[in-house]
Design an enzyme around this catalytic site. Sequence first.
Site, mmCIF file in Angstrom:
data_model
loop_
_atom_site.group_PDB
_atom_site.id
_atom_site.type_symbol
_atom_site.label_atom_id
_atom_site.label_comp_id
_atom_site.label_asym_id
_atom_site.label_seq_id
_atom_site.Cartn_x
_atom_site.Cartn_y
_atom_site.Cartn_z
ATOM 1 C CG LEU A 30 30.130 17.504 19.376
ATOM 2 C CD1 LEU A 30 29.668 16.161 18.829
ATOM 3 C CD2 LEU A 30 31.311 17.320 20.319
ATOM 4 N N GLY A 33 37.017 19.581 14.753
ATOM 5 C CA GLY A 33 38.113 18.967 15.521
ATOM 6 C C GLY A 33 37.616 17.724 16.245
ATOM 7 C CG HIS A 34 34.689 18.055 19.394
ATOM 8 N ND1 HIS A 34 34.136 19.304 19.320
ATOM 9 C CD2 HIS A 34 35.274 17.972 20.609
ATOM 10 C CE1 HIS A 34 34.370 19.964 20.450
ATOM 11 N NE2 HIS A 34 35.065 19.181 21.246
ATOM 12 C CG ASP A 147 42.567 20.381 25.159
ATOM 13 O OD1 ASP A 147 42.420 21.400 25.841
ATOM 14 O OD2 ASP A 147 41.828 20.106 24.187
ATOM 15 C CG MET A 181 38.427 24.233 14.220
ATOM 16 S SD MET A 181 37.693 22.898 13.303
ATOM 17 C CE MET A 181 37.872 23.562 11.660
ATOM 18 C CB SER A 182 38.361 26.232 20.791
ATOM 19 O OG SER A 182 37.805 26.377 22.082
ATOM 20 N NE ARG A 184 36.657 27.518 27.619
ATOM 21 C CZ ARG A 184 37.083 26.294 27.895
ATOM 22 N NH1 ARG A 184 37.721 25.588 26.969
ATOM 23 N NH2 ARG A 184 36.870 25.750 29.080
HETATM 24 P P1 AMP Z 1 36.446 19.329 24.590
HETATM 25 O O1 AMP Z 1 35.050 19.103 24.146
HETATM 26 O O2 AMP Z 1 36.943 20.716 24.359
HETATM 27 O O3 AMP Z 1 36.728 18.795 25.966
HETATM 28 O O4 AMP Z 1 37.332 18.444 23.601
HETATM 29 C C1 AMP Z 1 37.112 17.066 23.460
HETATM 30 C C2 AMP Z 1 38.288 16.482 22.739
HETATM 31 O O5 AMP Z 1 38.417 17.101 21.460
HETATM 32 C C3 AMP Z 1 39.604 16.732 23.485
HETATM 33 O O6 AMP Z 1 40.405 15.574 23.409
HETATM 34 C C4 AMP Z 1 40.201 17.881 22.721
HETATM 35 O O7 AMP Z 1 41.609 17.928 22.791
HETATM 36 C C5 AMP Z 1 39.737 17.574 21.306
HETATM 37 N N1 AMP Z 1 39.777 18.781 20.497
HETATM 38 C C6 AMP Z 1 39.313 20.008 20.832
HETATM 39 N N2 AMP Z 1 39.587 20.890 19.862
HETATM 40 C C7 AMP Z 1 40.244 20.210 18.891
HETATM 41 C C8 AMP Z 1 40.815 20.586 17.635
HETATM 42 N N3 AMP Z 1 40.763 21.830 17.184
HETATM 43 N N4 AMP Z 1 41.422 19.621 16.903
HETATM 44 C C9 AMP Z 1 41.480 18.345 17.363
HETATM 45 N N5 AMP Z 1 40.971 17.936 18.541
HETATM 46 C C10 AMP Z 1 40.361 18.852 19.300
#
Ligand code: AMP
Length: 279
Positions: A30, A33-34, A147, A181-182, A184
């Site tokens: 996390l 963003g999360h 996404d 933010m990611s 990855r």
């Molecule tokens: P993930 O863990 O990458 O599957 O992301 C979980 C949720 O968080 C998904 O709905 C993503 O679109 C959202 N998310 C990921 N990165 C961001 C970000 N930088 N800003 C806002 N939401 C994000």
Amino acid sequence: MKIFKTVQELTSFRTFTKGSTGFVPTMGALHSGHLSLIRSSKNENDFTGCSIFVNPIQFTNPEDFEKYPSTLDQDLKLLEEEGCDWVFTPSVLEMYPKTVSLKFDFGNLENVMEGAFRPGHFNGVAIVVSKLFHAALPQRAYFGRKDLQQTLVIKQLTTDLGFNLEIRVQETLREADGLAMSSRNVRLDQFQRQLAPVIYQTISFLQTKILEGEKIEEMIAAAKYNLLTVKGLRLEYLEVANASNLQSIDNSYKGDIAICIACYLGNVRLIDNVVFMKS
Ligand code: AMP
């Protein structure tokens, strides 16, 4: 904060919860963003739950799955600090006791961008999100615009299957230099991390040029040419599309536009987008 590991634990808890529940599905590792999704949910609901599950069936590249970062202890700490009420951390066997043979077809929506480059990806997303919605029974579910195509697929899934909940889409959180933010991002080495802001710079440049009335095709070609000069970056796609269905548009189009990009920095695949209105 309650931690559930099985569907049965979560559903029986949810059956007895009074008031509204907001739900944030994630794959863990996390970042802010999360946490912004958790905060939005807390603002709009009586209870907030989060799932952490790295969903094997949505990965189309085994290395991406194997190297997906995992920071569960830290994630739980962050969620607790945010005041999240419960977390669902199932095992793969819990989510998939048998191989799933169900196939979703999202039509033209998945014939482009992520759907085209990662065949089967949205089928895996739709299956896990459906199973999570059934278990978590939320009134609202929160997803990030980063996404974008996923949010459109999930909205269609929710409508077509009649899930009785609201999909809430939240803005992309970025680092100070613009990089989205990611989870990855931690896999980028120092050199790749320094290059990475070019992703957002490229789509922001295109947005400016389109709003100035420049021809879309010419600007895409210029942006692609520029990216070719970035050593270590391999572009997968850069597209300008109708933001509500991701189909291509011409220069006369008026309405919400999405500029979407996917590229590799080394072995790390990153995506980003901007959405804006052209009148
Ligand atoms: P993930 O863990 O990458 O599957 O992301 C979980 C949720 O968080 C998904 O709905 C993503 O679109 C959202 N998310 C990921 N990165 C961001 C970000 N930088 N800003 C806002 N939401 C994000």
